[in-house]
Design an enzyme around this catalytic site. Structure first.
Site, PDB file in Angstrom:
ATOM      1  N   GLU A  13      -2.816  -0.217  16.283  1.00  0.00           N
ATOM      2  CA  GLU A  13      -3.596   0.461  15.684  1.00  0.00           C
ATOM      3  C   GLU A  13      -4.950   0.561  16.293  1.00  0.00           C
ATOM      4  OE1 GLU A  13      -1.958  -0.113  11.200  1.00  0.00           O
ATOM      5  OE2 GLU A  13      -3.062  -1.634  11.961  1.00  0.00           O
ATOM      6  N   ASP A 212       5.884   0.055   3.955  1.00  0.00           N
ATOM      7  CA  ASP A 212       6.948  -0.420   3.242  1.00  0.00           C
ATOM      8  C   ASP A 212       6.717  -0.525   1.839  1.00  0.00           C
ATOM      9  OD1 ASP A 212       6.249  -3.533   2.570  1.00  0.00           O
ATOM     10  OD2 ASP A 212       5.504  -2.773   4.577  1.00  0.00           O
TER      11      ASP A 212
END
Length: 245
Positions: A13, A212
């Site tokens: 990221e 998730d």
């Protein structure tokens, strides 16, 4: 000029944002690499914290104290808790809380003794900028979503909770939903950063892409999701937010 620290727990990221940095310089401090430069007209400090509350808190402390950052943005992934928060969605924190902090009976559960409170509010201006940027970015089609079997995505704003364990079972996520029914997502750094920023009196905001559902359900390929979706969301949303500030 205001120096804004941009912090992430995962290399993928931060590297996506780092690719946009102009006029960079590098300093090593406390085992971390601090990249300083300009991004969207702002002076910024990029640094990888690593995973967990201690790593995040120590990194935030260095950014604010040793480098004098006047504001901090944390970006990363999280597990969705509220039923409507799905994989591929983006959550902008309005409040943060440590779900694994409990010094009762001395203090109520979740309360940070030195602060006298459990919840730390994100800076409204920074959070508003991230929320608007998230809506702008998510409105554009993203080819990786289809490749990973992810449908329509949306943004959310509210409580994000942090703890030093990876929540990955239905039993754990159900317990969190019962104890903290307004929690949108769970991760491992944000509330620690919030506590540090509050101690320094510096504004902060936290951006999370849901990777998730923090339970036993089927997961997308995590590494592919980070590289192809979460990292690009972090880059594009942070850049759009900085443009608006």
């Amino acid at each position: 000029m205001t120096l804004i620290a941009i912090v992430s727990a995962l290399h993928e990221e931060l590297s996506a944002i780092d690719a946009l940095l102009e006029g960079r310089s590098l300093q090593q401090r406390g085992g971390r690499s601090f990249h300083r430069g300009r991004l969207q007209g702002h002076e910024v400090l990029l640094v990888l914290s690593g995973i967990g509350k201690v790593a995040a808190a120590s990194t935030a402390t260095l950014a604010l104290d040793a480098f004098g950052a006047q504001a901090l943005l944390f970006t990363g992934v999280a597990g969705g808790l509220t039923p409507g928060v799905r994989v591929g969605d983006v959550v902008v924190a309005r409040e943060l809380l440590q779900h694994d902090l409990d010094v009762s009976p001395l203090f109520p559960r979740y309360v940070v003794p030195s602060a006298g409170r459990a919840r730390f509010a994100a800076d409204a201006v920074l959070a508003d900028a991230l929320a608007a940027a998230a809506d702008e970015v998510l409105a554009q089609p993203h080819p990786a979503l289809q490749r990973l079997g992810i449908g329509t995505v949306r943004s959310h704003q509210g409580l994000v909770v942090s703890g030093d364990r990876f929540v990955s079972t239905a039993v754990e996520s159900d317990a969190l939903r019962t104890a903290l029914p307004d929690a949108l997502a769970v991760e491992m750094e944000g509330a620690a950063v919030a506590q540090v920023c509050a101690a320094f009196g510096r504004p902060f905001a936290v951006l999370r892409t849901v990777s998730d559902r923090a339970d036993d359900s089927a997961h997308v390929d995590f590494q592919r999701f980070i590289a192809e979706v979460a990292a690009e969301y972090s880059r594009d949303i942070v850049a759009a937010a900085l443009r608006s500030l």
